[in-house]
Write a protein that holds these residues in place. Structure first.
Motif, PDB file in Angstrom:
ATOM      1  N   PHE A 110       0.824  -1.210   0.000  1.00 41.66           N
ATOM      2  CA  PHE A 110       0.000   0.000   0.000  1.00 41.66           C
ATOM      3  C   PHE A 110       0.859   1.261   0.000  1.00 41.66           C
ATOM      4  N   SER A 111       0.394   2.267  -0.742  1.00 40.17           N
ATOM      5  CA  SER A 111       0.985   3.599  -0.610  1.00 40.17           C
ATOM      6  C   SER A 111       0.450   4.296   0.625  1.00 40.17           C
ATOM      7  N   ASP A 112      -0.783   3.954   0.985  1.00 40.25           N
ATOM      8  CA  ASP A 112      -1.439   4.508   2.174  1.00 40.25           C
ATOM      9  C   ASP A 112      -1.993   3.323   2.970  1.00 40.25           C
ATOM     10  N   PRO A 113      -1.180   2.709   3.821  1.00 44.63           N
ATOM     11  CA  PRO A 113      -1.590   1.470   4.487  1.00 44.63           C
ATOM     12  C   PRO A 113      -2.816   1.659   5.377  1.00 44.63           C
ATOM     13  N   PRO A 114      -3.686   0.664   5.446  1.00 44.45           N
ATOM     14  CA  PRO A 114      -4.788   0.721   6.414  1.00 44.45           C
ATOM     15  C   PRO A 114      -4.243   0.834   7.837  1.00 44.45           C
ATOM     16  N   GLY A 115      -4.848   1.681   8.620  1.00 45.58           N
ATOM     17  CA  GLY A 115      -4.401   1.877   9.991  1.00 45.58           C
ATOM     18  C   GLY A 115      -5.053   0.906  10.951  1.00 45.58           C
ATOM     19  N   PRO A 116      -4.530   0.818  12.173  1.00 45.22           N
ATOM     20  CA  PRO A 116      -5.100  -0.097  13.171  1.00 45.22           C
ATOM     21  C   PRO A 116      -6.573   0.169  13.454  1.00 45.22           C
ATOM     22  N   ASP A 117      -7.012   1.409  13.281  1.00 39.86           N
ATOM     23  CA  ASP A 117      -8.411   1.727  13.535  1.00 39.86           C
ATOM     24  C   ASP A 117      -9.338   1.129  12.481  1.00 39.86           C
ATOM     25  N   GLU A 118      -8.784   0.728  11.333  1.00 47.73           N
ATOM     26  CA  GLU A 118      -9.583   0.129  10.268  1.00 47.73           C
ATOM     27  C   GLU A 118      -9.703  -1.386  10.402  1.00 47.73           C
ATOM     28  N   THR A 119      -8.808  -1.985  11.162  1.00 47.63           N
ATOM     29  CA  THR A 119      -8.770  -3.449  11.245  1.00 47.63           C
ATOM     30  C   THR A 119     -10.062  -4.052  11.778  1.00 47.63           C
ATOM     31  N   PRO A 120     -10.667  -3.528  12.842  1.00 41.51           N
ATOM     32  CA  PRO A 120     -11.909  -4.158  13.331  1.00 41.51           C
ATOM     33  C   PRO A 120     -13.014  -4.198  12.276  1.00 41.51           C
ATOM     34  N   GLY A 121     -13.169  -3.121  11.504  1.00 44.39           N
ATOM     35  CA  GLY A 121     -14.201  -3.112  10.476  1.00 44.39           C
ATOM     36  C   GLY A 121     -13.916  -4.100   9.371  1.00 44.39           C
ATOM     37  N   LEU A 122     -12.651  -4.222   8.958  1.00 37.49           N
ATOM     38  CA  LEU A 122     -12.280  -5.194   7.933  1.00 37.49           C
ATOM     39  C   LEU A 122     -12.480  -6.621   8.435  1.00 37.49           C
ATOM     40  N   ARG A 123     -12.105  -6.862   9.680  1.00 34.19           N
ATOM     41  CA  ARG A 123     -12.284  -8.189  10.269  1.00 34.19           C
ATOM     42  C   ARG A 123     -13.766  -8.561  10.312  1.00 34.19           C
ATOM     43  N   GLU A 124     -14.599  -7.611  10.718  1.00 39.09           N
ATOM     44  CA  GLU A 124     -16.027  -7.894  10.835  1.00 39.09           C
ATOM     45  C   GLU A 124     -16.674  -8.127   9.470  1.00 39.09           C
ATOM     46  N   ALA A 125     -16.217  -7.386   8.461  1.00 42.06           N
ATOM     47  CA  ALA A 125     -16.850  -7.469   7.147  1.00 42.06           C
ATOM     48  C   ALA A 125     -16.376  -8.663   6.330  1.00 42.06           C
ATOM     49  N   PHE A 126     -15.104  -9.078   6.500  1.00 46.54           N
ATOM     50  CA  PHE A 126     -14.542 -10.079   5.608  1.00 46.54           C
ATOM     51  C   PHE A 126     -14.108 -11.367   6.323  1.00 46.54           C
ATOM     52  N   HIS A 127     -13.392 -11.229   7.421  1.00 46.06           N
ATOM     53  CA  HIS A 127     -12.837 -12.405   8.102  1.00 46.06           C
ATOM     54  C   HIS A 127     -13.918 -13.176   8.856  1.00 46.06           C
ATOM     55  N   SER A 128     -14.693 -12.494   9.671  1.00 48.60           N
ATOM     56  CA  SER A 128     -15.691 -13.176  10.501  1.00 48.60           C
ATOM     57  C   SER A 128     -16.748 -13.921   9.692  1.00 48.60           C
ATOM     58  N   PRO A 129     -17.309 -13.328   8.619  1.00 51.26           N
ATOM     59  CA  PRO A 129     -18.321 -14.076   7.859  1.00 51.26           C
ATOM     60  C   PRO A 129     -17.785 -15.359   7.243  1.00 51.26           C
ATOM     61  N   TYR A 130     -16.554 -15.324   6.734  1.00 54.67           N
ATOM     62  CA  TYR A 130     -15.981 -16.537   6.152  1.00 54.67           C
ATOM     63  C   TYR A 130     -15.869 -17.631   7.210  1.00 54.67           C
ATOM     64  N   HIS A 131     -15.370 -17.255   8.361  1.00 56.30           N
ATOM     65  CA  HIS A 131     -15.149 -18.261   9.399  1.00 56.30           C
ATOM     66  C   HIS A 131     -16.450 -18.712  10.053  1.00 56.30           C
ATOM     67  N   ASP A 132     -17.406 -17.828  10.150  1.00 57.89           N
ATOM     68  CA  ASP A 132     -18.722 -18.257  10.633  1.00 57.89           C
ATOM     69  C   ASP A 132     -19.321 -19.297   9.689  1.00 57.89           C
ATOM     70  N   ALA A 133     -19.182 -19.052   8.388  1.00 57.53           N
ATOM     71  CA  ALA A 133     -19.720 -19.992   7.400  1.00 57.53           C
ATOM     72  C   ALA A 133     -18.956 -21.310   7.430  1.00 57.53           C
ATOM     73  N   LEU A 134     -17.630 -21.242   7.500  1.00 54.93           N
ATOM     74  CA  LEU A 134     -16.829 -22.468   7.531  1.00 54.93           C
ATOM     75  C   LEU A 134     -17.145 -23.289   8.776  1.00 54.93           C
ATOM     76  N   ARG A 135     -17.218 -22.646   9.916  1.00 52.81           N
ATOM     77  CA  ARG A 135     -17.558 -23.382  11.139  1.00 52.81           C
ATOM     78  C   ARG A 135     -18.939 -24.025  11.014  1.00 52.81           C
ATOM     79  N   GLY A 136     -19.890 -23.312  10.428  1.00 54.46           N
ATOM     80  CA  GLY A 136     -21.221 -23.868  10.236  1.00 54.46           C
ATOM     81  C   GLY A 136     -21.211 -25.111   9.354  1.00 54.46           C
ATOM     82  N   LEU A 137     -20.408 -25.090   8.305  1.00 55.10           N
ATOM     83  CA  LEU A 137     -20.305 -26.265   7.434  1.00 55.10           C
ATOM     84  C   LEU A 137     -19.712 -27.454   8.186  1.00 55.10           C
ATOM     85  N   LEU A 138     -18.677 -27.196   8.968  1.00 56.27           N
ATOM     86  CA  LEU A 138     -18.057 -28.280   9.738  1.00 56.27           C
ATOM     87  C   LEU A 138     -19.028 -28.842  10.770  1.00 56.27           C
ATOM     88  N   GLU A 139     -19.740 -27.969  11.463  1.00 57.99           N
ATOM     89  CA  GLU A 139     -20.690 -28.433  12.475  1.00 57.99           C
ATOM     90  C   GLU A 139     -21.829 -29.224  11.852  1.00 57.99           C
TER      91      GLU A 139
END
Length: 267
Positions: A110-139
């Motif tokens: 990045f020329s303008d890297p995402p800051g630490p204040d952006e990480t929670p929103g990115l995690r909630e929008a992209f990381h958590s849904p994938y893992h919620d879905a994957l865990r659901g498939l495994l269960e």
């Protein structure tokens, strides 16, 4: 941050479901505007570190009763194979983080890297849904069968990087040094790939990332990571032409035979 569609695609089984789930977290190439507009160079816009076309290489799985989930957004947005809290997978070793800031070659993303204040929103929008879905498939598979096998599928460029020297083997299996699955699973895949003529390394240099490690410790789950060198199925200098490369269908058929054997074992 809200998305109009989930950051993943699930391909459900087209035959009676067996207790086998395949995750492909790095095949996505979509870049939301807030990421695309901040990339440092034209080279970063070509998205190095993508596991090119793997969702297409593994597209035979649903016909075998296997459930597949894969990312649709680039790992430049959020790396789905990293811990959500940002802790290192391999303390003391170079690795890219939850929001990667440089490539495995040490190039600035990045020329303008995402800051630490952006990480929670990115995690909630992209990381958590994938893992919620994957865990659901495994269960769901555990509820039906009492157990499930998770394969986390990846591909990797052959060139040397800050992680390793030039990769001479073609397949790299990782089970966190035997901690995430029984030996039968590792042996089944290793033998299957070797029968197909591929050279195989186990837990060197790849031992499995967050997905393998995290879900392999979940009750009823055995997990393993597959890294396939991209030269096996495409021209590494021309990623866009991957599915049209002569090696692509050959590698796909080899994978299908390997997974036919695995499917018979797990079902």
């Amino acid at each position: 941050m809200s998305l109009t569609r989930p950051p993943y695609l699930i391909l459900g089984p087209e035959a009676p479901a067996i207790p086998l789930v395949v995750s492909i977290p790095h095949t996505g190439t979509l870049l939301p505007e807030h990421t695309a507009g901040r990339l440092a160079t034209d080279g970063m816009r070509e998205q190095p570190m993508t596991d090119w076309h793997l969702h297409r290489l593994y597209d035979f799985l649903p016909r075998m009763g296997v459930t597949m989930i894969h990312a649709i957004y680039s790992r430049f947005v959020v790396d789905l194979n990293r811990p959500p809290d940002g802790r290192p997978l391999y303390p003391g070793r170079f690795e890219t983080g939850l929001v990667p800031l440089e490539t495995f070659q040490g190039e600035r993303i990045f020329s303008d890297p995402p800051g630490p204040d952006e990480t929670p929103g990115l995690r909630e929008a992209f990381h958590s849904p994938y893992h919620d879905a994957l865990r659901g498939l495994l269960e769901a598979r555990i509820a039906e069968h009492g157990r499930v096998v998770l394969v986390d599928a990846h591909s990797v460029g052959s060139a040397a990087s800050r992680l390793h020297g030039e990769l001479s083997r073609e397949i790299y299996l990782g089970d966190r040094d035997g901690e995430t699955c029984g030996q039968w699973l590792r042996s089944c895949l290793q033998t299957g790939f070797e029968v197909e003529g591929y050279s195989v390394s186990v837990n060197d240099p790849y031992k499995g990332g967050y997905i393998t490690d995290h879900y392999g410790r979940m009750e009823g789950v055995e997990s393993i990571q597959i890294e396939m060198c991209q030269r096996v199925y495409m021209d590494e200098a021309d990623p866009s032409g991957g599915p049209e490369h002569p090696r692509f269908p050959i590698a796909g058929m080899a994978l299908q035979r390997v997974f036919t054997t695995l499917a018979a074992r797990v079902s």
